[in-house]
Design a protein around this motif. Sequence first.
Motif, PDB file in Angstrom:
ATOM      1  N   GLY A  75       0.842  -1.308  -0.104  1.00 30.75           N
ATOM      2  CA  GLY A  75      -0.010   0.152   0.065  1.00 30.75           C
ATOM      3  C   GLY A  75       0.782   1.159  -0.002  1.00 30.75           C
ATOM      4  N   GLN A  76       0.281   2.262   0.609  1.00 35.20           N
ATOM      5  CA  GLN A  76       1.029   3.723   0.703  1.00 35.20           C
ATOM      6  C   GLN A  76       0.524   4.324   2.062  1.00 35.20           C
ATOM      7  OE1 GLN A  76      -0.426   6.890   0.015  1.00 35.20           O
ATOM      8  NE2 GLN A  76      -2.204   6.050   0.270  1.00 35.20           N
ATOM      9  N   CYS A  77       1.249   5.312   2.138  1.00 34.00           N
ATOM     10  CA  CYS A  77       1.020   6.348   3.210  1.00 34.00           C
ATOM     11  C   CYS A  77       1.725   7.485   3.157  1.00 34.00           C
ATOM     12  CB  CYS A  77       1.106   5.741   4.588  1.00 34.00           C
ATOM     13  SG  CYS A  77       2.820   5.374   5.116  1.00 34.00           S
ATOM     14  N   TRP A  78       1.404   8.349   4.154  1.00 33.30           N
ATOM     15  CA  TRP A  78       2.092   9.672   4.228  1.00 33.30           C
ATOM     16  C   TRP A  78       2.907   9.806   5.547  1.00 33.30           C
ATOM     17  CZ3 TRP A  78       2.415  13.251   0.354  1.00 33.30           C
ATOM     18  CH2 TRP A  78       1.524  13.207  -0.665  1.00 33.30           C
ATOM     19  N   ILE A  79       4.125  10.241   5.401  1.00 34.49           N
ATOM     20  CA  ILE A  79       4.917  10.500   6.681  1.00 34.49           C
ATOM     21  C   ILE A  79       5.118  12.229   7.027  1.00 34.49           C
ATOM     22  CG2 ILE A  79       7.098  10.171   5.607  1.00 34.49           C
ATOM     23  CD1 ILE A  79       8.052   9.222   8.392  1.00 34.49           C
ATOM     24  N   LEU A  96       4.957   7.777   1.022  1.00 32.46           N
ATOM     25  CA  LEU A  96       5.577   6.462   0.995  1.00 32.46           C
ATOM     26  C   LEU A  96       4.876   5.550   0.316  1.00 32.46           C
ATOM     27  CD1 LEU A  96       6.778   6.460   4.779  1.00 32.46           C
ATOM     28  CD2 LEU A  96       8.209   7.320   2.731  1.00 32.46           C
ATOM     29  N   ASN A  97       5.408   4.552  -0.562  1.00 36.59           N
ATOM     30  CA  ASN A  97       4.788   3.653  -1.261  1.00 36.59           C
ATOM     31  C   ASN A  97       5.454   2.043  -1.075  1.00 36.59           C
ATOM     32  OD1 ASN A  97       3.065   5.285  -2.995  1.00 36.59           O
ATOM     33  ND2 ASN A  97       5.001   5.934  -3.496  1.00 36.59           N
ATOM     34  N   GLU A  98       4.730   1.493  -1.537  1.00 33.07           N
ATOM     35  CA  GLU A  98       5.269  -0.346  -1.148  1.00 33.07           C
ATOM     36  C   GLU A  98       6.697  -0.091  -1.577  1.00 33.07           C
ATOM     37  OE1 GLU A  98       4.354  -4.627  -2.964  1.00 33.07           O
ATOM     38  OE2 GLU A  98       2.629  -3.226  -2.695  1.00 33.07           O
ATOM     39  N   GLY A  99       7.658  -0.835  -0.889  1.00 35.64           N
ATOM     40  CA  GLY A  99       9.001  -1.002  -1.091  1.00 35.64           C
ATOM     41  C   GLY A  99       9.793   0.054  -0.502  1.00 35.64           C
ATOM     42  N   ASP A 100       9.442   1.218  -0.030  1.00 38.14           N
ATOM     43  CA  ASP A 100       9.890   2.352   0.672  1.00 38.14           C
ATOM     44  C   ASP A 100      10.457   2.055   2.017  1.00 38.14           C
ATOM     45  OD1 ASP A 100       9.762   3.942  -1.469  1.00 38.14           O
ATOM     46  OD2 ASP A 100       8.162   5.334  -0.897  1.00 38.14           O
ATOM     47  N   PHE A 101      11.504   2.486   2.463  1.00 38.10           N
ATOM     48  CA  PHE A 101      12.138   2.291   3.750  1.00 38.10           C
ATOM     49  C   PHE A 101      12.711   3.731   4.187  1.00 38.10           C
ATOM     50  CE2 PHE A 101      15.889   1.141   6.447  1.00 38.10           C
ATOM     51  CZ  PHE A 101      15.014   0.045   7.298  1.00 38.10           C
ATOM     52  N   VAL A 102      12.104   4.047   5.313  1.00 35.14           N
ATOM     53  CA  VAL A 102      12.439   5.451   5.888  1.00 35.14           C
ATOM     54  C   VAL A 102      13.002   5.269   7.296  1.00 35.14           C
ATOM     55  CG1 VAL A 102      10.073   5.972   7.014  1.00 35.14           C
ATOM     56  CG2 VAL A 102      11.652   7.588   6.450  1.00 35.14           C
ATOM     57  N   ILE A 103      14.298   5.935   7.467  1.00 37.37           N
ATOM     58  CA  ILE A 103      14.820   5.828   8.784  1.00 37.37           C
ATOM     59  C   ILE A 103      14.780   7.322   9.568  1.00 37.37           C
ATOM     60  CG2 ILE A 103      16.931   5.510   9.875  1.00 37.37           C
ATOM     61  CD1 ILE A 103      17.715   3.679   7.467  1.00 37.37           C
ATOM     62  N   THR A 141       0.365  -2.015   5.092  1.00 38.33           N
ATOM     63  CA  THR A 141       0.968  -2.888   5.791  1.00 38.33           C
ATOM     64  C   THR A 141       2.662  -2.183   5.919  1.00 38.33           C
ATOM     65  OG1 THR A 141       1.633  -4.440   4.129  1.00 38.33           O
ATOM     66  CG2 THR A 141      -0.221  -4.851   5.473  1.00 38.33           C
ATOM     67  N   MET A 142       3.267  -2.442   7.096  1.00 40.21           N
ATOM     68  CA  MET A 142       4.451  -1.851   7.435  1.00 40.21           C
ATOM     69  C   MET A 142       5.009  -2.638   8.292  1.00 40.21           C
ATOM     70  SD  MET A 142       4.111   1.696   8.995  1.00 40.21           S
ATOM     71  CE  MET A 142       2.710   2.363   7.833  1.00 40.21           C
ATOM     72  N   LEU A 143       6.364  -2.607   8.535  1.00 42.39           N
ATOM     73  CA  LEU A 143       7.192  -3.328   9.578  1.00 42.39           C
ATOM     74  C   LEU A 143       7.924  -1.949  10.252  1.00 42.39           C
ATOM     75  CD1 LEU A 143       8.561  -5.608  10.814  1.00 42.39           C
ATOM     76  CD2 LEU A 143      10.564  -5.196   9.061  1.00 42.39           C
ATOM     77  N   CYS A 144       7.691  -1.870  11.396  1.00 40.58           N
ATOM     78  CA  CYS A 144       8.087  -0.879  12.379  1.00 40.58           C
ATOM     79  C   CYS A 144       9.082  -1.106  13.322  1.00 40.58           C
ATOM     80  CB  CYS A 144       6.873  -0.051  12.889  1.00 40.58           C
ATOM     81  SG  CYS A 144       5.587   0.524  11.913  1.00 40.58           S
ATOM     82  N   GLY A 145      10.027  -0.397  13.643  1.00 41.16           N
ATOM     83  CA  GLY A 145      11.275  -0.849  14.355  1.00 41.16           C
ATOM     84  C   GLY A 145      12.373   0.160  14.922  1.00 41.16           C
ATOM     85  N   GLY A 146      13.332   0.136  15.464  1.00 39.69           N
ATOM     86  CA  GLY A 146      14.063   0.982  15.782  1.00 39.69           C
ATOM     87  C   GLY A 146      15.413   0.366  16.185  1.00 39.69           C
ATOM     88  N   PHE A 147      16.603   1.254  16.243  1.00 36.38           N
ATOM     89  CA  PHE A 147      17.899   0.859  16.599  1.00 36.38           C
ATOM     90  C   PHE A 147      18.687   2.039  17.250  1.00 36.38           C
ATOM     91  CE2 PHE A 147      18.040   2.361  12.189  1.00 36.38           C
ATOM     92  CZ  PHE A 147      19.330   3.315  11.992  1.00 36.38           C
TER      93      PHE A 147
END
Length: 136
Positions: free
Chosen positions: A48-52, A63-70, A115-121
Amino acid sequence: MSQADVLNEVLHSIRLRSAVYCRARMSARWGFKVEERDHARFHYISGGQCWIEVDGVRDPVQLNEGDFVILTHGQAHTLRDCLDSPVERLAHVLLRMPLDKKKNFVWENGGAYTTMLCGGFRLEERKANPLLTSLP
């Protein structure tokens, strides 16, 4: 000692701690605000997609499918399916809809899915490592 040896030694000294917070599946209309933290966070859009909207950054980014933002400095930010969707603080949303035992988050509203995967480091000993302190 060669430059390659020095770089190799510096890279081996870096200790990274990471965590996956959740796998999220949300159907439109949804929106939440994430508070600032003292460590980097990421979102991988798997469908899918969303806005940040990042605090301190003027324009929202789609943000679209396949995008990764840090978010390298743990900035506060807002994620939502559409720029006019209402936004709630994430802490309030999680009180109503907590993660399941497998860290899945589901927010059903009947619209298109994101759908997204969210995390941190966190990079341990960042302040003591000259290479890490030079990073933006």
